[in-house]
Design an enzyme around this catalytic site. Sequence first.
Site, PDB file in Angstrom:
ATOM      1  N   ASP A 177     -22.885  16.293  42.684  1.00 49.38           N
ATOM      2  CA  ASP A 177     -22.771  15.580  44.032  1.00 49.38           C
ATOM      3  C   ASP A 177     -21.405  15.705  44.516  1.00 49.38           C
ATOM      4  O   ASP A 177     -20.361  15.771  43.595  1.00 49.38           O
ATOM      5  CB  ASP A 177     -23.417  14.171  44.124  1.00 49.38           C
ATOM      6  CG  ASP A 177     -24.772  14.280  43.707  1.00 49.38           C
ATOM      7  OD1 ASP A 177     -25.436  15.258  43.758  1.00 49.38           O
ATOM      8  OD2 ASP A 177     -25.069  13.134  43.495  1.00 49.38           O
ATOM      9  N   ARG A 178     -21.061  15.892  45.843  1.00 52.04           N
ATOM     10  CA  ARG A 178     -19.853  15.940  46.440  1.00 52.04           C
ATOM     11  C   ARG A 178     -18.731  14.903  45.863  1.00 52.04           C
ATOM     12  O   ARG A 178     -17.808  15.317  45.500  1.00 52.04           O
ATOM     13  CB  ARG A 178     -19.868  16.051  47.912  1.00 52.04           C
ATOM     14  CG  ARG A 178     -18.586  16.032  48.741  1.00 52.04           C
ATOM     15  CD  ARG A 178     -18.782  15.732  50.180  1.00 52.04           C
ATOM     16  NE  ARG A 178     -19.166  14.262  50.326  1.00 52.04           N
ATOM     17  CZ  ARG A 178     -19.540  14.038  51.496  1.00 52.04           C
ATOM     18  NH1 ARG A 178     -19.359  14.473  52.698  1.00 52.04           N
ATOM     19  NH2 ARG A 178     -19.898  12.548  51.629  1.00 52.04           N
TER      20      ARG A 178
END
Length: 326
Positions: free
Chosen positions: A142-143
């Site tokens: 995830d970011r």
Amino acid sequence: MAETRELTITVPETVAAERVDRFLAARAELNLTRNRIQRLIAKGLITVNGAAVAKRHEITAGDTIALVIPPPPPRAVIPEDLPLTIVYEDEFLAVVNKPAGMIAHPAAGRRAGTLVNALVHRYGTLAAGSAEDRPGIVHRLDRDTTGLLVVARNDDVYLALQKKLQAREIHRHYLALVCGHVREEEGTIDAPIGRSTAGRRKMQVNGIRARQAVTHYRLKDRFRSYDLLEVRLETGRTHQIRVHLAHLGHPVFGDPDYGGRESWHRGIHGPERPLAARLLAVMNRQALHAFRLAFTHPATGEALRFEAPPPEDFAELLRLLDAEGR
């Protein structure tokens, strides 16, 4: 320049009933990922006995499969000279320590500033991947999750790593600071994950088109209001660790999407509140870090194992908790 390939395959007598996409993905000579096969089926470029089929169509012995395989489209990824922490690289693959805030690959509304943009600048070309904007990406973070991931530099290695991932032969371990205390010091969360009924940006247990998801965890350290867990992925669904730990009642600290930020901390009382406020000020994201990655090199057969310490904001959380949170 690559040319369109046209192939015909007769299903052997040893095949009883099998999905056409799975059958073709298992044929090494095609050198195609299952995702690409499914896209070709959707475009009518793969037929069975002269007829277009769905990806779930079951083939049987004697069926004739015709394939028209166009060359991959030119990459639309813009090379960008962005800082990268390369833990390992050779002609076949690279292992990267991804920072917080960096998206793995371009997507709708975000074409620049991603890990793929930086990788294309560094290496020029990468494996075709499962989509035009994801060259080389074998698995994602995830970011705002930091840590280790492996990138394939050619198609053969990409396919080999994908098969290892599906066979659960790529071992991914994370550090997660969670809210509250887990009941068991070691456990497994086995609960299917799908798209949230509240919106496509989030996931949930038993959500839309849920797929099997298995997460293992064990307690590494305990503080007054939080636990530090070592988490191991068996499957790799979107947001899996964050969703599973929230489902367990212990969201990842600082996670704004799954209850680990304001939602959980509203229930903290008395002397814990000032420390919680300081901790939340230190980290404006989820406290989740992919610290260990291990697999067998698909080209050389070498056993590879990498570790990366948590980044500074995560390390500062642990220092504060060690000093004031016990």
